[in-house]
Design an enzyme around this catalytic site. Sequence first.
Site, PDB file in Angstrom:
ATOM      1  N   HIS A   1      37.321  35.538  40.046  1.00 44.01           N
ATOM      2  CA  HIS A   1      38.028  36.053  40.996  1.00 44.01           C
ATOM      3  C   HIS A   1      39.447  35.458  40.739  1.00 44.01           C
ATOM      4  O   HIS A   1      40.384  36.151  41.323  1.00 44.01           O
ATOM      5  CB  HIS A   1      37.472  35.177  42.321  1.00 44.01           C
ATOM      6  CG  HIS A   1      38.255  35.938  43.519  1.00 44.01           C
ATOM      7  ND1 HIS A   1      37.761  36.940  44.375  1.00 44.01           N
ATOM      8  CD2 HIS A   1      39.259  35.321  44.195  1.00 44.01           C
ATOM      9  CE1 HIS A   1      38.899  37.102  45.336  1.00 44.01           C
ATOM     10  NE2 HIS A   1      39.670  36.103  45.262  1.00 44.01           N
TER      11      HIS A   1
ATOM     12  N   ASN B   1      47.064  48.026  39.370  1.00 44.85           N
ATOM     13  CA  ASN B   1      48.019  47.462  40.359  1.00 44.85           C
ATOM     14  C   ASN B   1      47.855  46.130  40.668  1.00 44.85           C
ATOM     15  O   ASN B   1      46.685  45.839  40.944  1.00 44.85           O
ATOM     16  CB  ASN B   1      47.976  48.196  41.910  1.00 44.85           C
ATOM     17  CG  ASN B   1      48.082  49.750  41.692  1.00 44.85           C
ATOM     18  OD1 ASN B   1      48.785  50.244  40.977  1.00 44.85           O
ATOM     19  ND2 ASN B   1      47.525  50.396  42.857  1.00 44.85           N
TER      20      ASN B   1
ATOM     21  N   HIS C   1      41.020  40.274  43.428  1.00 44.72           N
ATOM     22  CA  HIS C   1      40.164  39.950  42.457  1.00 44.72           C
ATOM     23  C   HIS C   1      40.793  40.833  41.282  1.00 44.72           C
ATOM     24  O   HIS C   1      41.084  42.289  41.435  1.00 44.72           O
ATOM     25  CB  HIS C   1      38.682  40.730  42.661  1.00 44.72           C
ATOM     26  CG  HIS C   1      37.947  40.226  41.953  1.00 44.72           C
ATOM     27  ND1 HIS C   1      36.826  39.444  41.937  1.00 44.72           N
ATOM     28  CD2 HIS C   1      37.330  40.730  40.633  1.00 44.72           C
ATOM     29  CE1 HIS C   1      36.091  39.031  40.819  1.00 44.72           C
ATOM     30  NE2 HIS C   1      36.456  40.064  39.921  1.00 44.72           N
TER      31      HIS C   1
ATOM     32  N   CYS D   1      33.286  40.104  43.537  1.00 39.03           N
ATOM     33  CA  CYS D   1      32.621  38.938  43.194  1.00 39.03           C
ATOM     34  C   CYS D   1      31.243  39.224  43.291  1.00 39.03           C
ATOM     35  O   CYS D   1      30.795  39.916  44.221  1.00 39.03           O
ATOM     36  CB  CYS D   1      33.127  37.654  43.941  1.00 39.03           C
ATOM     37  SG  CYS D   1      34.665  36.873  43.492  1.00 39.03           S
TER      38      CYS D   1
ATOM     39  N   HIS E   1      41.163  43.453  38.854  1.00 40.57           N
ATOM     40  CA  HIS E   1      40.427  44.793  38.540  1.00 40.57           C
ATOM     41  C   HIS E   1      41.670  45.981  38.279  1.00 40.57           C
ATOM     42  O   HIS E   1      42.716  45.841  38.801  1.00 40.57           O
ATOM     43  CB  HIS E   1      39.555  45.147  39.792  1.00 40.57           C
ATOM     44  CG  HIS E   1      40.313  45.655  40.957  1.00 40.57           C
ATOM     45  ND1 HIS E   1      41.101  44.710  41.860  1.00 40.57           N
ATOM     46  CD2 HIS E   1      40.697  46.943  41.608  1.00 40.57           C
ATOM     47  CE1 HIS E   1      41.634  45.261  42.666  1.00 40.57           C
ATOM     48  NE2 HIS E   1      41.267  46.798  42.701  1.00 40.57           N
TER      49      HIS E   1
HETATM   50 ZN   LIG Z   1      36.608  38.281  43.930  1.00 41.39          ZN
END
Ligand SMILES: [Zn+2]
Length: 352
Positions: free
Chosen positions: A129, A169, A180, A73, A182
């Site tokens: 997030h 993953n 988060h 974040c 990604h």
């Molecule tokens: Zn985050």
Amino acid sequence: MKRTIAHLADGRELIYFDRRDDADHDVADPRDLPARPLASELRHDPLMDEWVAVARHRQTRTHLPSAQECPLCPGHPGSEIPSPYEVAVFENRFPSFSFNTGAYEQVGGLSEVRPGTGRCEVVCFTSDHDASFSSLGGEQAALVVEAWADRTAELSALPGVEQVFCFENRGAEIGITLPHPHGQIYAYPYVTPRTRQMLETAARHRGGNLFADVLAAERKGPRVVAANEHWTAFVPAAARYPFEVHLYPHRRVPDIPALSAEERAAFAPLYIDVLRRLDGLFGVVMPYVAAWHQAPVTYRRDLAYLHLQLFTIRRAADKLKYLAGSESAMGAFVNDVLPEEAARMLREVVTD
Ligand SMILES: [Zn+2]
């Protein structure tokens, strides 16, 4: 698209990807960070003829922090990304491979040791997030595709890099350490075992290109989940996981940078549709691995065919598939779900 390159306090690279050409970022990182860890060591397994990366520093990496302390974040004191962002990519603070090499000693036995050179990057899909790839809007997802293409081209050109692997993953069940949304990119200093085996098989295949022949046959069969003009998503006939879907572009290309603008634009809508079907199967957020199979930088590159392998370890609403004795020790998979049934179930999920 605009790229802005910045550097974090310990020297790692951070790259912002923006849709707007006039986007601006405050690139200073005010933190006082410790020095970067030395690269892992690579040990050769003489029985399997495979490399194993030993990266002791990864034992101390950030593990499931609270939302307030999330390093992905933007703009708080512990963040890896100082400025608000659309898509951001940075070098992993706890990498499996890096060019920050130290001294490496041989360890006896028949195992050769060499430095784990290469690079590991983190790709933040959004600054939200609580989002996921499947909740990204079309333009946001397209920006992630552009970031993958950019990073694949740049990492492939680094000295000693043999293969670039973009992956995600998702879910605690898969073992993520940050919730988060990604993904990651590994630039390996060798060709990975699965890729090497697939390309050796492709070299022995009679007829056309092995991957193209598989795609052509699957497009006619009972395991197609979804398709559009440029891509088809299907469950492979010998799926290893209870729900596994492969996405192929209809035109054979080696990697993401080789996709045309039309092919790039057509990918995200189909992929997001498949992800929503996966989440809709049991009405629970599905843990998954999404793995881009790209051509190695040099090895048998002419035989490769870009595709995305997506699979979950959830086999029922309340049951996970564990890779236990047969899979982990012998590499011999046993799948509990008939692939044709998995494809039918995925097709019947109502998405809106
Ligand atoms: Zn985050």
